[in-house]
Enzyme design. Structure first.
Site, PDB file in Angstrom:
ATOM      1  N   GLY A 105       0.946  -1.171  -0.036  1.00  0.00           N
ATOM      2  CA  GLY A 105      -0.048   0.006  -0.066  1.00  0.00           C
ATOM      3  C   GLY A 105       0.759   1.388  -0.055  1.00  0.00           C
ATOM      4  O   GLY A 105       1.900   1.224   0.215  1.00  0.00           O
ATOM      5  N   LYS A 106       0.370   2.380  -0.410  1.00  0.00           N
ATOM      6  CA  LYS A 106       0.980   3.698  -0.166  1.00  0.00           C
ATOM      7  C   LYS A 106      -0.057   4.794  -0.320  1.00  0.00           C
ATOM      8  O   LYS A 106      -1.034   4.512  -0.639  1.00  0.00           O
ATOM      9  CB  LYS A 106       2.050   3.859  -1.483  1.00  0.00           C
ATOM     10  CG  LYS A 106       3.355   4.685  -1.066  1.00  0.00           C
ATOM     11  CD  LYS A 106       4.192   3.798  -0.046  1.00  0.00           C
ATOM     12  CE  LYS A 106       5.446   4.772   0.074  1.00  0.00           C
ATOM     13  NZ  LYS A 106       6.455   3.928   0.699  1.00  0.00           N
ATOM     14  N   GLY A 107       0.320   5.987   0.326  1.00  0.00           N
ATOM     15  CA  GLY A 107      -0.429   7.020   0.588  1.00  0.00           C
ATOM     16  C   GLY A 107       0.060   8.308   0.442  1.00  0.00           C
ATOM     17  O   GLY A 107       1.457   8.250   0.561  1.00  0.00           O
TER      18      GLY A 107
END
Length: 418
Positions: A105-107
């Protein structure tokens, strides 16, 4: 640096390159090249002067076949949908190559945090945490720090989540302060895995670390810590850079003193251990034994790669080389140790933090560092085995061969539903 390189396209090209050495059907491969979902949010936040400002924010969940989504949150003006998609994909293969049970994941938030007060950043962070609340959790998606975020922001996200959920859930996020459930060794973890990777690579390539010259592009947390840990192995740090430019001393300088100088002044410019200043591009093309790109993606494109003189490149940053640069350096027999191994210390110690949180237990720094060394050394050996047995062109492709096979195995074991 290339302005046009799309990091998501770079990721997909890297996956395709490695898949050519594996027996993976085109339909499954397509699944491995795209995120499962991307949250896009507009955060309306009140500023200190009472006005509202709207911030674009993202969270990409790429693949959960091997465990909860895992990856950082960055605050930077250049954050984009494609960037977080790429970074979340790299996280899938990073966790797989070091064989820890996570997906990717990444944000990020499109923001220059230097332009806002601490109270404004807290409200912005808590607003983002509120949007993330339905999709994160100890067994769903576990964020962490990234560019321009750290313990402070992670503590705010943890607190927001716990208050909204009316629970205690320290494992919802990693990279926290020690007193908030963080792990010993987390701050140094990315730099430490970069050092371990460089050490193992030099040994494998039959090169001497003692007296080796080192240039570090990007002197933030990962770059500065990698610099002084590599220096502790006997190497000689001769150049370092930050957003203000680069400093150089052919005789080398004290990497810890440079880190302290930047912490005090906010810049490496004027560091008295250096004899001259230069541009980032000049640093990247220095004639050194080891180059450590530790800033943002796409630092070295195909054109610049022709001028890179380093014998070994160890990627502390995510995606610092474009695929074109990879091709050039491969043709020139420059050994590039990929980001998905070299900077995997951060996610590995985040995993250790998550394990400690789930067990309500605390490890010593010595145990954390010993466990991290074991993980990185084992992963390096797996990479070398893939490199030698699959006739792949470079270490990056070997790393992806290892990682993709592990993700495919998990997918096939679980089956497709519905």
């Amino acid at each position: 640096m290339s302005e046009e390189a799309n990091p998501f396209e770079s990721l997909q090209e890297q996956v395709d390159d490695a898949a050519a050495y594996l027996d993976v059907s085109p339909d499954v491969l397509e699944r491995l090249k795209n995120p499962e979902r991307v949250l896009e949010a507009n955060l309306s936040v009140e500023m200190d002067d009472g006005r509202l400002e709207v911030f674009r924010a993202y969270r990409s969940q790429f693949n959960g076949d091997r465990g909860p989504y895992k990856g950082g949150i960055r605050y930077h003006p250049n954050v984009s949908r494609d960037e977080v998609k790429a970074l979340s994909g790299w996280m899938v293969y990073k966790t797989a190559v070091v064989d820890i049970p996570y997906g990717g994941g990444k944000g990020g938030i499109v923001i220059d945090p230097n332009e806002y007060s601490e109270s404004e950043l807290e409200r912005i962070t808590r607003s983002f945490a509120t949007e993330l609340r339905p999709i994160i959790g100890e067994d769903r998606d576990v964020p962490a720090p990234d560019v321009n975020t750290g313990q402070r922001e992670m503590n705010w996200i943890k607190d927001t989540y716990e208050k909204l959920e009316n629970t205690t859930a320290p494992g919802v996020i990693t990279g926290k302060a020690i007193d908030s459930g963080g792990s010993e060794g987390r701050v140094e973890a990315t730099g430490r895995s970069t050092m371990f990777t460089a050490r193992e690579a030099f040994d494998y390539l039959d090169k001497e670390m003692e007296g080796a010259t080192v240039a570090v592009q990007g002197y933030g947390n990962a770059g500065s810590i990698a610099a002084y840990l590599i220096e502790d192995l006997g190497a000689n740090v001769v150049a370092a850079s930050d957003s203000s430019g680069a400093v150089y001393n052919a005789d080398g300088f004290d990497a810890r003193e440079a880190k302290e100088f930047k912490a005090e002044t906010g810049s490496l410019s004027g560091f008295d251990g250096a004899t001259e200043e230069m541009s980032n591009e000049d640093l990247l093309t220095l004639n050194v034994d080891l180059l450590v790109p530790a800033a943002l993606e796409n630092a070295i494109d195909g054109d610049l790669a022709h001028d890179v003189q380093a014998d070994v490149v160890v990627e502390a940053a995510n995606g610092p080389l474009t695929p074109e640069a990879d091709d050039v350096l491969t043709d020139r027999d420059v050994a590039v140790l990929p980001d998905i191994l070299a900077n995997a210390g951060g996610v590995t110690v985040s995993y250790f933090e998550w394990v400690q949180n789930r067990q309500r237990f605390h490890w010593s720094e010595e145990r954390v560092n010993d466990e991290l060394e074991t993980v990185i050394v084992d992963a390096f050996e797996d990479l070398v085995e893939a490199y030698e047995s699959n006739d792949v062109p470079n270490f990056r492709t070997a790393a992806y061969v290892v990682a993709i096979q592990r993700v495919v195995d998990a997918y096939e074991q679980g089956g497709n539903w519905p």
